[in-house]
Design a protein around this motif. Structure first.
Motif, PDB file in Angstrom:
ATOM      1  N   ARG A 246       0.813  -1.222   0.000  1.00 54.93           N
ATOM      2  CA  ARG A 246       0.000   0.000   0.000  1.00 54.93           C
ATOM      3  C   ARG A 246       0.847   1.273   0.000  1.00 54.93           C
ATOM      4  N   PHE A 247       2.163   1.139   0.073  1.00 57.04           N
ATOM      5  CA  PHE A 247       3.034   2.313   0.099  1.00 57.04           C
ATOM      6  C   PHE A 247       3.107   2.962  -1.277  1.00 57.04           C
ATOM      7  N   ASP A 248       3.617   4.187  -1.279  1.00 59.72           N
ATOM      8  CA  ASP A 248       3.788   4.908  -2.539  1.00 59.72           C
ATOM      9  C   ASP A 248       5.088   4.540  -3.244  1.00 59.72           C
ATOM     10  N   LYS A 249       6.194   4.442  -2.479  1.00 58.30           N
ATOM     11  CA  LYS A 249       7.487   4.189  -3.101  1.00 58.30           C
ATOM     12  C   LYS A 249       8.335   3.285  -2.212  1.00 58.30           C
ATOM     13  N   VAL A 250       9.142   2.458  -2.876  1.00 62.47           N
ATOM     14  CA  VAL A 250      10.163   1.652  -2.208  1.00 62.47           C
ATOM     15  C   VAL A 250      11.512   1.990  -2.826  1.00 62.47           C
ATOM     16  N   ALA A 251      12.477   2.352  -1.991  1.00 60.04           N
ATOM     17  CA  ALA A 251      13.857   2.555  -2.436  1.00 60.04           C
ATOM     18  C   ALA A 251      14.647   1.328  -2.008  1.00 60.04           C
ATOM     19  N   THR A 252      14.929   0.428  -2.953  1.00 64.33           N
ATOM     20  CA  THR A 252      15.678  -0.773  -2.600  1.00 64.33           C
ATOM     21  C   THR A 252      17.169  -0.453  -2.520  1.00 64.33           C
ATOM     22  N   ILE A 253      17.902  -1.261  -1.773  1.00 64.66           N
ATOM     23  CA  ILE A 253      19.306  -0.955  -1.505  1.00 64.66           C
ATOM     24  C   ILE A 253      20.243  -1.480  -2.587  1.00 64.66           C
ATOM     25  N   SER A 254      19.694  -2.131  -3.597  1.00 61.23           N
ATOM     26  CA  SER A 254      20.511  -2.602  -4.721  1.00 61.23           C
ATOM     27  C   SER A 254      19.596  -2.920  -5.887  1.00 61.23           C
ATOM     28  N   GLY A 255      20.207  -3.096  -7.067  1.00 60.18           N
ATOM     29  CA  GLY A 255      19.441  -3.532  -8.219  1.00 60.18           C
ATOM     30  C   GLY A 255      18.908  -4.934  -8.025  1.00 60.18           C
ATOM     31  N   ALA A 256      19.691  -5.798  -7.355  1.00 62.91           N
ATOM     32  CA  ALA A 256      19.241  -7.159  -7.094  1.00 62.91           C
ATOM     33  C   ALA A 256      18.004  -7.160  -6.201  1.00 62.91           C
ATOM     34  N   ALA A 257      17.995  -6.298  -5.189  1.00 68.38           N
ATOM     35  CA  ALA A 257      16.818  -6.202  -4.316  1.00 68.38           C
ATOM     36  C   ALA A 257      15.619  -5.661  -5.086  1.00 68.38           C
ATOM     37  N   ALA A 258      15.848  -4.720  -5.990  1.00 62.85           N
ATOM     38  CA  ALA A 258      14.761  -4.191  -6.818  1.00 62.85           C
ATOM     39  C   ALA A 258      14.162  -5.290  -7.680  1.00 62.85           C
ATOM     40  N   LEU A 259      15.007  -6.179  -8.189  1.00 59.42           N
ATOM     41  CA  LEU A 259      14.527  -7.301  -8.991  1.00 59.42           C
ATOM     42  C   LEU A 259      13.591  -8.179  -8.178  1.00 59.42           C
ATOM     43  N   GLU A 260      13.954  -8.438  -6.929  1.00 58.29           N
ATOM     44  CA  GLU A 260      13.091  -9.244  -6.059  1.00 58.29           C
ATOM     45  C   GLU A 260      11.771  -8.531  -5.785  1.00 58.29           C
ATOM     46  N   TYR A 261      11.840  -7.266  -5.413  1.00 58.12           N
ATOM     47  CA  TYR A 261      10.622  -6.524  -5.084  1.00 58.12           C
ATOM     48  C   TYR A 261       9.713  -6.371  -6.297  1.00 58.12           C
TER      49      TYR A 261
END
Length: 484
Positions: A246-261
């Motif tokens: 339900r959040f507006d934005k997620v800032a992941t700590i790496s590109g790999a984490a962004a891939l998971e999210y």
């Protein structure tokens, strides 16, 4: 709840909904004015009404139920019932009546766990470094939760100091804390929240309150590598993701984490949800500082028998793969290589096999040890004293020890995938299959005992372009606050 307290809260609610309105009159007059804001009941107004009148943040079902009741029975009647309903029972009976304030136009930063813990895990380090930088440039309202995770409250001075610097572990709130309600504000969650009551109320805040909501995303390890996490963590993390959805934005700590999210976000379509915007903002590669005396002290603690030091930083949970490091070290010792191995990091769930194996190797006279009491001086001195470091994790949102070792110029042997490979794109590392003990041993031998390779890796590490914590904090802040 006394009649005066009821009137006070009605006035707090009315002032938040319409700052120019008349706050005089009795309860009936106040309820009549409030009812005009619920002619067409909006979820944000309903969320605020429940938060103020109950002195407790509502859950999803409570907001939905309130809207339904207003449509059936009218706003004045329902708001009166809410205002006079008893406070929730906690583990030790009725919660004390708490004062409530509504804060508009502020930036709320929820650091409940970091404010109270003595731990210095990767997540705590990211939180502390980030909010320390933010606090120097922006007005922050650092908040935590009450004992029953019913509502946000401003941190005590000791909690605030612990959140920023880790100087007051196990800090407590002071007395009956005032409930602090964000309204037309920004809510930032820079840490991992897994407590069921907390995530339920965060979820409703993000979905209904109308506040902007942002979160730092560390990893999805409990989903992608569930076999390496403790019993119960999967379910708790699922509740966290239910809120993050339900959040507006997620800032992941790496590109790999962004891939998971982003993979998780794609699944939300099956529930008719869009999910948050997700962008990677890579953590910095901080070189830390250490004095000559601190470096010598670190060497005395970590180096055994004046042997070359192989350093391994991190907790001993199965995902960190420390059993593989022990196995690789044994292979190298049997091949005749001379070195010592020091682990720096706390114990954790699932670490018994590691502890048993380590003790058996020590009994055989192997120069290996583990140190759990970590100071900055020991950590940064250790990185500098090591011939190389090993970090063969099976899954990481980032892998701070990889970045930190490279930042000080010490070669790393790490996993050839995910965030660890991502960190090493500028060189300074030997990448290996962390599930192959022989490959890990060969990588350590190459980085540690081949002088030409070791020097080449050090030269590559020295040429790296490393951003600092101020760079990272600024990037995250700007991403959160830029228009989508």
């Amino acid at each position: 709840m006394s009649n005066q307290t009821t009137i006070d809260r009605l006035r707090v609610l009315l002032a938040a909904l319409d700052p120019s309105t008349d706050l005089t009159g009795d309860e009936a007059a106040l309820l009549g004015r409030l009812a005009t804001h619920f002619v067409v009941p909006a979820t944000d107004n309903m969320w605020l009404a429940l938060a103020v009148l109950h002195a407790e943040f509502p859950t999803h079902d409570q907001v939905v139920d309130g809207i339904r009741r207003i449509r059936l029975d009218g706003a004045a009647s329902v708001l009166k019932q809410v205002a006079h309903s008893p406070v929730r029972r906690g583990l030790f009976g009725l919660h004390p009546v708490r004062p409530v304030r509504v804060v508009t136009g502020a930036t709320f930063v929820d650091v409940h766990h970091t404010a109270r813990t003595g731990l210095a895990t990767g997540i705590q380090r990211v939180v502390r470094k980030t909010i320390e930088q933010w606090s120097q440039s922006h007005d922050l309202l650092l908040v935590g939760w009450g004992s029953a995770f019913g509502a946000l409250r401003e941190l005590s001075e000791q909690e605030r100091a612990n959140a920023l610097y880790g100087t007051h572990p196990n800090a407590e709130s002071e007395g009956v804390a005032e409930v602090t309600v964000p309204w037309r504000s920004t809510y930032i969650l820079p840490e991992l929240a897994v407590e069921a009551e907390r995530t339920a109320r965060i979820s409703a805040l993000a979905e209904f309150s109308g506040n902007a909501s942002y979160v730092i995303g560390f990893d999805c390890v409990p989903l992608t590598s569930a076999e390496t996490t403790g019993l119960g963590m999967g379910g708790a993390f699922a509740k966290n993701l239910a809120a993050v959805a339900r959040f507006d934005k997620v800032a992941t700590i790496s590109g790999a984490a962004a891939l998971e999210y982003r993979g998780w976000r794609r699944m939300l379509a099956g529930a008719g949800l869009t999910g948050p915007e997700i962008e990677p903002v890579l953590l910095p590669a901080d070189a830390g500082t250490v004095t000559a005396a601190e470096l010598e002290s670190a060497k005395e603690s970590l180096v055994m028998d004046e042997l070359p030091l192989l350093l391994c930083v991190g907790s001993h949970e199965p995902r960190k793969n420390h059993l593989a490091v022990l196995s690789a070290a044994e292979l190298l010792w049997r091949e005749g290589h001379e070195f010592c191995l020091s682990f720096v990091g706390g114990n954790s769930w699932g670490g018994q096999a590691f502890t048993t194996q380590l003790e058996q190797m020590q009994e055989r006279g192997r120069p290996v040890q583990t140190i759990s009491a970590i100071s900055d001086a020991l950590l940064w001195g250790g990185y500098r004293a090591a011939a190389c470091t090993a970090f063969p994790s099976l899954n990481e949102g980032f892998g701070l020890p990889v970045a930190e070792s490279l930042a000080v110029g010490t070669p790393v042997v790490t996993s050839d995938f995910g965030s660890m490979k991502e960190i090493c794109e500028q060189g300074g590392a030997v990448l290996v299959d962390p599930r192959d003990d022989a490959a890990l041993a060969a990588g350590i031998a190459l980085a540690m005992f081949d002088p030409e390779v070791n020097q080449r890796l050090r030269d590559e590490a020295a040429r790296r372009e490393n951003k600092d914590w101020n760079d990272y904090a600024t990037e995250v802040w700007e991403y959160f606050h830029k228009s989508s």
